[in-house]
Design an enzyme around this catalytic site. Sequence first.
Site, PDB file in Angstrom:
ATOM      1  N   HIS A 182     -11.400   0.515  61.512  1.00 25.59           N
ATOM      2  CA  HIS A 182      -9.947   0.290  61.377  1.00 25.59           C
ATOM      3  C   HIS A 182      -9.517   0.013  59.930  1.00 25.59           C
ATOM      4  CE1 HIS A 182     -10.430  -0.288  65.745  1.00 25.59           C
ATOM      5  NE2 HIS A 182      -9.146  -0.039  65.868  1.00 25.59           N
ATOM      6  N   GLY A 231      -9.783   6.574  62.439  1.00 29.04           N
ATOM      7  CA  GLY A 231     -10.153   6.303  63.825  1.00 29.04           C
ATOM      8  C   GLY A 231      -8.961   5.834  64.636  1.00 29.04           C
ATOM      9  N   HIS A 232      -8.101   5.048  64.030  1.00 34.49           N
ATOM     10  CA  HIS A 232      -6.838   4.642  64.663  1.00 34.49           C
ATOM     11  C   HIS A 232      -5.729   5.051  63.709  1.00 34.49           C
ATOM     12  CE1 HIS A 232      -3.624   2.611  66.614  1.00 34.49           C
ATOM     13  NE2 HIS A 232      -4.360   1.810  67.348  1.00 34.49           N
ATOM     14  N   HIS A 286      -6.327   7.605  73.745  1.00 38.48           N
ATOM     15  CA  HIS A 286      -5.648   6.335  73.471  1.00 38.48           C
ATOM     16  C   HIS A 286      -4.166   6.586  73.135  1.00 38.48           C
ATOM     17  CE1 HIS A 286      -4.817   2.596  71.200  1.00 38.48           C
ATOM     18  NE2 HIS A 286      -5.838   2.080  71.878  1.00 38.48           N
ATOM     19  N   GLU A 338      -7.383   2.667  77.175  1.00 39.97           N
ATOM     20  CA  GLU A 338      -5.948   2.472  76.900  1.00 39.97           C
ATOM     21  C   GLU A 338      -5.281   3.832  76.746  1.00 39.97           C
ATOM     22  OE1 GLU A 338      -6.169  -0.144  73.362  1.00 39.97           O
ATOM     23  OE2 GLU A 338      -6.004  -1.816  74.771  1.00 39.97           O
ATOM     24  N   GLU A 354       0.872   0.251  77.524  1.00 36.21           N
ATOM     25  CA  GLU A 354       0.873  -0.758  76.461  1.00 36.21           C
ATOM     26  C   GLU A 354       2.224  -0.798  75.744  1.00 36.21           C
ATOM     27  OE1 GLU A 354      -2.462  -0.441  73.799  1.00 36.21           O
ATOM     28  OE2 GLU A 354      -1.541  -1.788  72.336  1.00 36.21           O
ATOM     29  N   CYS A 356       2.816  -1.358  72.696  1.00 37.69           N
ATOM     30  CA  CYS A 356       2.719  -0.556  71.461  1.00 37.69           C
ATOM     31  C   CYS A 356       2.900   0.928  71.735  1.00 37.69           C
ATOM     32  CB  CYS A 356       1.367  -0.757  70.796  1.00 37.69           C
ATOM     33  SG  CYS A 356       1.151  -2.380  70.075  1.00 37.69           S
ATOM     34  N   CYS A 422      -1.769  -6.772  68.813  1.00 35.72           N
ATOM     35  CA  CYS A 422      -0.967  -5.680  68.249  1.00 35.72           C
ATOM     36  C   CYS A 422       0.463  -5.678  68.762  1.00 35.72           C
ATOM     37  CB  CYS A 422      -1.632  -4.339  68.578  1.00 35.72           C
ATOM     38  SG  CYS A 422      -2.118  -4.164  70.305  1.00 35.72           S
ATOM     39  N   CYS A 423       0.659  -6.012  70.038  1.00 36.96           N
ATOM     40  CA  CYS A 423       1.976  -5.798  70.651  1.00 36.96           C
ATOM     41  C   CYS A 423       3.068  -6.733  70.111  1.00 36.96           C
ATOM     42  CB  CYS A 423       1.871  -5.904  72.164  1.00 36.96           C
ATOM     43  SG  CYS A 423       0.757  -4.670  72.894  1.00 36.96           S
TER      44      CYS A 423
HETATM   45 ZN   LIG Z   1      -0.394  -3.288  71.479  1.00 35.11          ZN
END
Ligand SMILES: [Zn+2]
Length: 826
Positions: A182, A231-232, A286, A338, A354, A356, A422-423
């Site tokens: 990340h 990767g993300h 994801h 996810e 999610e 996000c 994260c959210c």
């Molecule tokens: Zn999140």
Amino acid sequence: MTIVRWCLLHAVVLGLVSLPSAGQQGHAADATGPAAAHRDYPFKPVPFTAVHLNDVFWAPRIETNRSVTIPFAFKQCEITGRVANFVHAAEALRGQLGEKDAKLPGYPFDDTDIYKIIEGASYTLSVYPDPKLDEYIDGLVAKIAAAQEPDGYIYTARTINSEHPHAWSGAHRWENEEILSHELYDLGHLYEAAVAHYQATGKRTLLDIALKSANLLCNTFGPGKRAIWPGHQIVEMGLVKLYRVTGDDRYLKVAKFMLDVRGGPNGSQYNQSQEPVVDQTEAVGHAVRATYMYSGMADVAAMTGDARYVHAIDAIWENVVQKKLYVTGGIGATGAGEAFGANYELPNLTAYNETCASVGNDFWNQRLFLLHGDAKYIDVMERTLYNGLVSGVSLDGKSFFYQNPLESNGRQGRSPWFGVACCPGNITRFMASAPGYMYALGNNALYVNLFGGSTADIAMDGRSVRVVQDTRYPWDGNVKITVDPGQPATFAIKIRIPGWARGEVTPSDLYRFERPEHTQARLSVNGSPVPIRLDKGYATVDRQWKNGDVIDLNLPMPVRRVLANDNVAADRGRIAIERGPIVYAAEWPDNPGHKVRDLMLPDSNKLTASFEPALLNGVEVVKGRAVALSYDANGKVLHKEQEFTAIPYYAWANRGNGEMVVWIPERESAARPAPWPTLAMMSSVAASKGGNRVSGEGIRHYPQAVNDGEEPKSSDDPSSYFDWWPEKGKTEWLEYTFPRAATVSGVQVYWFDDTGRGEVRVPASWRVLYKDGEEWKPVQNQQPYGVDRDRYNKVGFTPVTTAALRLEITMQPGWSAGVNEWKVDK
Ligand SMILES: [Zn+2]
């Protein structure tokens, strides 16, 4: 690119030329840097700084975000050590880090939470000066600056202990990026925060950190240099923002490079690297990573004119709206990865959705609108906004959902924070910039995309046009729009007629209204009706405007029943309720017996709406009569008519945890009658200590799942189970206390086992104990204690008369254990 331009751009990057301060101009989302002369989106959003909401829905929530959520989230970052990580990284760089402070972040992406909240806080500073907040952010920025390595690298999970970095980080920079580290994800959020902070305050402090880091990326990655993909995803969007604010197209090139290297033998669907991005046609993997990547592709396409990107994201969008979108606008059906599910795989109780991913879905749909100027993207965006996105934060602004399912058995509640946080940060930045989604400009027209009481001062062809909306939207579909162009001026105003007001639930056949009622939208200008001729979902009024001209829009808002495409197995025989842009849910506090999962709503039952000012900060509720279904002792289904109330979905779980349902059976064949209460179901359940916790995503371990009478389909059925994860290899227990002493002679246990997905397996061994006085004694079992998957393990024993029964479970070494359902035989 001419030599002259290169020199100028490098001068800008080196800080030799001062950049125009967008903050001072009040154009936070505008391309005001040197990149403004470059290719860009054909449609431009009116920046949120120009739009002042005073409506009944968003304005109070945006104020709660500013005054409660943002300070609360900063506090959480301090309490959880996220701020200290930067301090410790700086100490490590100076060689002053003590042994005891060399603790690495819990996750290598913990840095992003601070970046995201700085971004959100910066947006609020753009419209609401707050010297204290400004100063607090300055303090954080100084800590971030001190944690940056001399060549621009910034990543506390390595810098704190470069000899032994975080287990996910890899021994060397970037080597684990495609999988776990990340590093680029952190940077993407840093860049987004830096641009927001610079535009809000005119200060270059955070921007300079970001540019130093981005220059390292330019020197490290690209043709003839290293080639990895994030990767993300999100660094692509962040780099484009840096490009727009500086005009330095190296940032754009790196963003494009990192998109184009995706694919090849190491690729996987999980992070959308299974094939080159331009060949992708289906939303997979994801969901947050996916929507961030599609948004980054839209940005790069807008800046470069690469039509192959546009074809790919158009095809993926069709796949989502036709087959993978929840009626709440949520996306990402499954908790396994996810991720998006298969086509039409949209379960309700286990829906992941999610928060996000909803934010990402709105980023993406907004960008597709900016590319194509079509209202269908705003239709999807509005659906997500009012339902599956704003559900992610509680009404008081202090607790959050990570997952936004469409049905609950009480297992899920809101959490003040998450291990993976994260959210909440995404909520802070989204809410603060929400007014930026209302209007757009393009083709000599002003686009009215969203409705809400507000005043906007819109810069249009060198003049400022004031646009005032008076409305109680989303509770009422009457919108009065007053236009003040200063001097008379001729231009078109394009008013979005929402899909739901045109008899269309989604721009696809995934959902439809049960009755295509006549809900004709009406439009008039200064009292004279104007015929609505739709063009890409807009009604156009093209005329000379003068001060005080009034557009009246009327969007009828009957209560409507929605059906899903028959391919969606979870919704067959069921309906959802909508009124205007709002999706409804039946929740436990409003319905008899605090139960809603056993209800049926025959289509002859009329539903009406009324406003309740004291409920949930003021909501329009839907009322009618429903039928509660239950089994009798002989398995016959009983019907009981009762009052029915539904509330807006976004407002659920603000009054404690319990049952909730969005898709309500219309026919008995789809209903879930309440089971006849057995001894097990009437017992109270308790679990040993390891079972009393809330997961990092806010899911409660829920012992009540084992006696809810819900029959598991298989051992890995995730809809209703209890487990002790992450406890492993231990001996734990579950206990039933009977309503009164009973004589019992056996148990049946259905083991939970999520092989292939998680770390729960059938146990190594188990036994049954009964309570004799204050003592637990083993029963005399007549069969071995079975540990088979996918069926009840039945054990008879010499009858005992007791007040309580206990399952004592010893896990396999290295694995956890769990139970789907536990029955007791008399
Ligand atoms: Zn999140």
